[in-house]
Structure formats: C-alpha cells, structure tokens
Motif scaffolding. Structure first.
Motif, short mmCIF file in Angstrom:
data_model
loop_
_atom_site.label_atom_id
_atom_site.label_comp_id
_atom_site.label_asym_id
_atom_site.label_seq_id
_atom_site.Cartn_x
_atom_site.Cartn_y
_atom_site.Cartn_z
N ALA A 78 28.43 44.95 35.27
CA ALA A 78 28.30 43.84 36.20
C ALA A 78 28.08 42.52 35.46
N LEU A 79 27.26 42.54 34.43
CA LEU A 79 27.04 41.34 33.63
C LEU A 79 28.33 40.88 32.97
N GLN A 80 29.16 41.84 32.56
CA GLN A 80 30.43 41.48 31.93
C GLN A 80 31.41 40.87 32.92
N ALA A 81 31.23 41.16 34.22
CA ALA A 81 32.05 40.50 35.24
C ALA A 81 31.75 39.02 35.29
N GLY A 82 30.57 38.62 34.81
CA GLY A 82 30.21 37.21 34.78
C GLY A 82 30.40 36.55 33.44
#
Length: 268
Positions: free
Chosen positions: A32-36
């Motif tokens: 999820a952090l990598q989606a940002g």
C-alpha cells in the motif's frame, strides 16, 4: 520548497528515503505504501514507513494549502471522498461521453450523468431544484461538480493518445479506458500518512485505509508499470499538460527502472 527544487534533489540522488527507525513490517502495508510512491518521491517523504519524515511546517502547508485539511474532521472527509469517489468519479463520466464522440451537447450530458449518479441527492429532487428559481444546496453542489467535470473533459481531450513513458511507450485507447484508480490510490495513501503524522487520524483508521488500498491495488493491477499508466492518465486528466506533469512522468519512469527502486525490488 518548490516542486522543481524537490525534483532536482530527487534527480540528484536523494531518492527512496528510508526511515531510520525501520520500515513497515507488514507486506500488505508495504504494498500500500508503494502505491503512494510517486507522491512520496514528489514530496521527498520516507518511502518505506508509516511516518513521512516531513517537518511539521511542510505537513501543515501540504495538507492545508493543497487539500484544505486543518482538522481531524476535514481529514476524515477528504480521505472518505478519496476512498469512495476521488477524481475517478468524474473521469468515468467524462471518458464515456468523450468516447461516444462530439455531439455538441457535452455539458448537458455531463450534467445529466452527475444528477443520475445520486451523489448529490435524489435525482428527482436535484432536477426539481435545478428547474426551480433561487439557490439551493443541491443545485450549488451539482453545478460545482459540473465545472470540475467539464474541466477534466477538456484536459482529457488535450492529452488523449499523447501520453507516453519510457517503459510503457505510447498510451493506447485501452489504457485510457482502464480508468484512473491509481491516481486516487496514490493520493489516498499520501494524505493518510500526512494526516497520521499530524494526528488528524488514529492508527486504527490508518491501518484500515492501507488495507483498503492494498486490496484495490491487488484486485486491479498486475504490475507497477500498469499502475503508473493509470496514475499518469489521472494526473494529466486532472491538470492537463504542463511542466509538472513531465516531472511526475520522470519520477514514475525512475520507479519503474532504477535498480534501487522499491517497485523494482518488490514487483506486483
């Protein structure tokens, strides 16, 4: 610090800042952090942790000036809107109308689609309010949304079939029809991280947002390049062609190719 100065620092090697206190351990949270990541690289936040590592001044300016968030209530409202609707709500309407071809009635078609969505109240009630004399909350909301949607329609018209990046090449019509979920997910994650840093949301709510982002990511994207296309189309449809768009495409290209990039190290 302006965007161009931040971009220069990124290009100069200050990329993928790792949190000195350690990375998020949960694999779903990391995805999820990598989606940002496009957002976090743009603002030079940590790439691997819940904390952004940004100063209080930068956080306050970013949330206040760019998002209108200055309280827990405003944070909750913005995050809920990004999670449920985001810019994809407008994009799905205007892309369908654009794909149907010029009819000279785009304004009326967009207005009718907004009313029929039910987002601004009962369609019957909204139509009555629009037909009636005098102001109303429903009328104000739907006409404000109409202007946003029409602006996105013009932006989409200006960039359709013109976007490209070094990994995906030229974007095809099917790429545009895939929607802009990545654009909304990336912003959702970043605003949630900043809101957590400012103590506008609790850890439990932040965890719920990351879980939602990870589920949407895994359900809709099979690779980071596919995600990047959706993000870039969203950004271009929101603000059109400008120098900042070129910088964001450059960040995405680095994320897709740099051997140190979290996207390269942890492919979807």
């Amino acid at each position: 610090m302006g965007f161009l100065k931040k971009l220069f620092q990124i290009v100069s090697g200050k990329k993928y800042r790792n949190c000195p206190n350690g990375a998020a351990a949960d694999p779903a949270a990391q995805r999820a952090l990598q989606a940002g990541l496009i957002n976090s690289e743009q603002i030079m936040a940590y790439c691997d942790s819940y904390a952004t590592g940004l100063s209080d001044e930068t956080l306050s300016e970013g949330l206040g000036s760019h998002w209108g968030i200055r309280s827990p209530q405003e944070a909750a409202e913005t995050l809920a809107s990004l999670g449920r609707h985001g810019h994809r709500f407008f994009y799905d309407i205007v892309f369908r109308i654009y794909s149907d071809g010029a009819s000279g009635e785009e304004r009326q078609e967009v207005l009718e689609a907004l009313i029929a969505s039910g987002r601004y109240g009962s369609p019957e009630t909204v139509r009555e309010q629009i037909a009636a004399q005098g102001p109303s909350e429903e009328k104000d909301l739907v006409f404000s949304a109409l202007e946003q949607a029409l602006e996105m329609l013009e932006n989409l018209r200006s960039v359709f079939r013109l976007l490209e990046d070094k990994v995906n090449g030229s974007y095809l019509p099917k790429d545009y029809s895939g929607g802009i979920l990545a654009w909304d997910l990336g912003r959702l994650v970043t605003v949630a991280r900043m809101s957590l840093d400012c103590k506008y949301i609790e850890q439990a709510e932040f965890d719920r947002i990351l879980s939602h982002a990870d589920k949407e990511l895994r359900s809709n994207f099979s690779s980071w390049p596919q995600f990047a296309k959706s993000y870039i189309i969203g950004r271009a449809s929101w603000a059109g062609q400008n120098m900042t768009l070129g910088g964001i495409i450059g960040i995405a290209e680095d994320l897709m190719t740099d051997e140190r990039s979290p996207w390269v190290l942890s492919p979807l």
